[in-house]
Design an enzyme around this catalytic site. Structure first.
Site, short mmCIF file in Angstrom:
data_model
loop_
_atom_site.label_atom_id
_atom_site.label_comp_id
_atom_site.label_asym_id
_atom_site.label_seq_id
_atom_site.Cartn_x
_atom_site.Cartn_y
_atom_site.Cartn_z
CE LYS A 1 45.29 -106.33 38.66
NZ LYS A 1 46.40 -107.56 38.35
CG ASN B 1 26.56 -81.63 80.14
OD1 ASN B 1 27.18 -82.70 79.65
ND2 ASN B 1 27.11 -81.46 81.73
NE ARG C 1 44.11 -115.28 39.53
CZ ARG C 1 45.14 -115.04 40.49
NH1 ARG C 1 46.18 -114.70 39.51
NH2 ARG C 1 45.73 -115.47 41.31
CB THR D 1 55.07 -104.77 31.05
OG1 THR D 1 56.13 -105.66 30.07
CG2 THR D 1 54.40 -105.60 31.90
CG ASP E 1 48.47 -105.18 39.63
OD1 ASP E 1 50.18 -104.69 39.92
OD2 ASP E 1 48.23 -106.52 38.86
CE LYS F 1 25.82 -84.26 58.91
NZ LYS F 1 25.13 -83.96 57.79
NE ARG G 1 27.47 -90.01 59.42
CZ ARG G 1 26.19 -89.53 58.69
NH1 ARG G 1 25.63 -89.49 59.90
NH2 ARG G 1 26.30 -89.11 57.33
CG LEU H 1 53.17 -100.36 33.85
CD1 LEU H 1 53.88 -101.77 33.17
CD2 LEU H 1 53.06 -98.92 32.33
C1 UD1 Z 1 55.38 -109.46 35.02
C2 UD1 Z 1 56.74 -109.21 34.49
C3 UD1 Z 1 57.46 -110.16 35.32
C4 UD1 Z 1 57.55 -110.06 36.79
C5 UD1 Z 1 56.20 -110.16 37.50
C6 UD1 Z 1 55.93 -109.49 38.89
C7 UD1 Z 1 56.96 -108.52 31.86
C8 UD1 Z 1 57.39 -109.02 30.76
N1 UD1 Z 1 56.86 -109.70 33.09
O1 UD1 Z 1 54.45 -110.46 34.25
O2 UD1 Z 1 59.11 -110.63 34.83
O3 UD1 Z 1 58.25 -111.14 37.39
O4 UD1 Z 1 55.00 -108.87 35.90
O5 UD1 Z 1 54.99 -109.19 39.04
O6 UD1 Z 1 56.82 -107.19 32.13
N2 UD1 Z 1 49.91 -104.42 32.03
C9 UD1 Z 1 49.19 -103.51 31.25
N3 UD1 Z 1 49.30 -103.33 29.78
C10 UD1 Z 1 49.85 -104.46 29.16
C11 UD1 Z 1 50.54 -105.73 30.09
C12 UD1 Z 1 50.27 -106.16 31.47
O7 UD1 Z 1 48.86 -102.48 31.70
O8 UD1 Z 1 50.07 -104.41 28.15
C13 UD1 Z 1 49.89 -103.70 33.58
C14 UD1 Z 1 49.13 -104.83 34.10
O9 UD1 Z 1 47.51 -104.56 34.78
C15 UD1 Z 1 49.80 -105.12 35.38
C16 UD1 Z 1 50.86 -104.99 34.88
O10 UD1 Z 1 51.49 -104.57 34.31
O11 UD1 Z 1 49.74 -104.56 36.66
C17 UD1 Z 1 51.95 -106.22 35.29
O12 UD1 Z 1 51.24 -107.71 34.06
P1 UD1 Z 1 51.35 -108.59 34.33
O13 UD1 Z 1 50.35 -109.56 32.61
O14 UD1 Z 1 51.22 -109.15 35.26
O15 UD1 Z 1 52.46 -109.11 33.86
P2 UD1 Z 1 53.07 -110.41 34.38
O16 UD1 Z 1 52.55 -111.50 33.19
O17 UD1 Z 1 52.47 -110.96 35.97
CA CA Z 2 50.77 -110.55 37.59
#
Ligand code: UD1
Ligand code: CA
Length: 451
Positions: free
Chosen positions: A22, A359, A15, A81, A105, A333, A315, A8
């Site tokens: 990211k 050398n 941030r 997610t 990430d 290089k 390099r 994902l």
């Molecule tokens: C999620 C989990 C949470 C867990 C946490 C750990 C869910 C609902 N929650 O929360 O239980 O403790 O991660 O870090 O799964 N992403 C997508 N598309 C989307 C949403 C998210 O690709 O529509 C990707 C984000 O880029 C990220 C990852 O999924 O890499 C997690 O998404 P994020 O929104 O950070 O989830 P949390 O709310 O942190």
């Molecule tokens: Ca997160």
């Protein structure tokens, strides 16, 4: 059984305060996303599907550069997610194996951890990776009953007693691909965030009488990067791990904390690495080499017995054969240095081949660039290049040939010949004494006049 990775990577990463998606920010010279894919490689996946959204074109290019076989699917709107995982369903339609969901990430999950998840999968339909952080904060909580994972509750939706649970969701999930897609299709968005939560698949599976469990790992592995500070923390964690592994495999690091590895650095045992050595991507160092302090290596190969540095720069395309010496303030290089060749001081060797035992004197430069194109320099075995020789490429110096110090070599030098290309020395007896006397006299006259 074959496995598929679903990574994902659609989130914006607000941030990070960045124009770059990211997951393309780098740890140890590789994008976060590549680290995630690399840890998933522990399962020997036959398919890799990356779910991209923000900066999808850049993500697609980075994925293709890493693994042309990997697929990228688009999640145009980030609706959670589970919704993200669902975007991978068409690509994996009919896939008959397990799927592992990873976050792009989250770069530090260990291969051994995923192997333990695969092991747990033998007895459970769904395996979730959990961890018990020092501060559970806003992570989703794992509700367990003994070995069984009952459901996952997001912090936003959790009640007081659920928030008191210390075991948290990392986001890493393993299930058969068919079951995973079946379950995510059933997930709704009736929750605090109005999002499709992947975490809901656990409760849905339980309601169907299926079995779920959690495998746990150290908090350090689940470190997700959301900010530049977390990126720096991930880098530090990666380096700490790489240094520990180097020491364990028989590499001497005299000051481990000052050595920086790239994600793909390979170093053989009994190699000594002195303080403040930096490895860029694509470096291999054989056993028994010595990399001295403050050297910078990138895209190069160093063979057994070679000594590099201090203060050397290798390099891309630098290839050092056995027992080569590259000393201080030397840059190499795209050049092959054959066995026992020496370039010990203050030189630039680019687009060249240096023969065995040749050398290269201090201050030698291969003048490889004419302002438009690059040209090659070839130096034969046992050649002796005098200090401060400018080798204007394309040019060849034959085996056993010599160049006089300070020469500008523009034509080929045959084997065994001496080439001297500099102004002939003149000596004028007494000239310096007379000249200085004249200059002093002139100065004194001027000073008298000013008084
Ligand atoms: C999620 C989990 C949470 C867990 C946490 C750990 C869910 C609902 N929650 O929360 O239980 O403790 O991660 O870090 O799964 N992403 C997508 N598309 C989307 C949403 C998210 O690709 O529509 C990707 C984000 O880029 C990220 C990852 O999924 O890499 C997690 O998404 P994020 O929104 O950070 O989830 P949390 O709310 O942190
Ligand atoms: Ca997160």
């Amino acid at each position: 059984m074959s496995a598929a990775l679903i990574v994902l990577a659609a989130g914006k990463g607000t941030r990070m305060q960045s124009d770059l998606p990211k997951v393309l920010h780098e740890v140890a010279c590789a994008p976060l996303l590549v680290h995630a894919i690399a840890s998933g490689a522990a399962l020997g996946p036959s398919r890799i599907v990356v779910v991209a959204g923000h900066g999808a074109d850049a993500v697609r290019a980075a994925v293709a550069a890493h693994d042309p076989e990997a697929e990228v699917v688009l999640q145009a709107e980030q609706r959670g997610t589970a919704h993200a995982v669902a975007q991978a369903a068409p690509a994996l339609a009919g896939f008959d194996g397990d799927a592992l969901v990873l976050y792009g990430d989250t770069p530090l999950i260990r291969p051994e951890t995923l192997a333990r998840m695969a092991e747990a999968r033998r007895h459970h339909d769904i395996v979730v990776l959990g961890f018990a952080p020092a501060d559970p904060g806003r992570y989703g909580r794992l509700v367990m009953e003994g070995e069984s994972l009952i459901r996952i509750v997001e912090f936003k939706d959790a009640n007081e007693s659920e928030r008191a649970i210390g075991l948290c969701n990392s986001g890493v999930v393993m299930a058969s691909a068919a079951l995973l897609f079946d379950l995510v299709a059933a997930v709704g968005c009736d929750n605090a965030a109005q999002e499709y939560y992947l975490t809901d698949i656990v409760g849905l599976a339980r309601a169907r009488g299926l079995r779920a469990t959690a495998v746990t790992c150290d908090e350090a592995e689940t470190l997700g990067v959301n900010s530049r500070a977390e990126l720096a923390a991930a880098e530090a964690a990666f380096q700490a791990r790489a240094r520990a592994e180097a020491l364990e495999t028989g590499i001497t690091l005299t000051a481990p904390d000052t050595v920086h590895f790239a994600h793909d650095t390979v170093v053989g045992r009994d190699t000594v690495i002195e303080p403040h050595v930096i490895f860029g991507p694509g470096v291999t160092v054989e056993s028994g080499a010595h990399i001295r302090a403050f050297s910078h290596l990138e895209g190069c190969h160093v063979s057994r017995g070679a000594v590099v540095g201090p203060y050397a720069r290798l390099r891309p395309g630098a290839e050092l054969a056995e027992d080569v010496r590259v000393g201080n303030f030397v840059e190499i290089k795209n050049a092959i240095l054959d066995e026992g060749a020496k370039v010990n001081h203050l030189s630039y060797i680019g687009d060249a081949r240096i023969g065995a035992r040749a050398n290269i004197g201090a201050g030698t430069v291969t003048c490889n660039y004419d302002g438009v194109s690059k040209h090659r320099t070839t130096i034969g075995a046992d050649a002796f290049i005098g200090s401060d020789t400018m080798l204007v490429a394309p040019v060849t110096v034959g085996d056993g040939a010599m160049t006089g110090s300070g020469s500008v070599i523009t034509r080929d030098v045959e084997a065994g010949a001496l080439a001297v290309a500099r102004a002939r020395q003149e000596v004028k007896p007494g000239f310096a004494t007379r000249l200085l006397a004249r200059l002093r006299a002139a100065r004194n006259t001027t000073q008298e006049g000013e008084r």
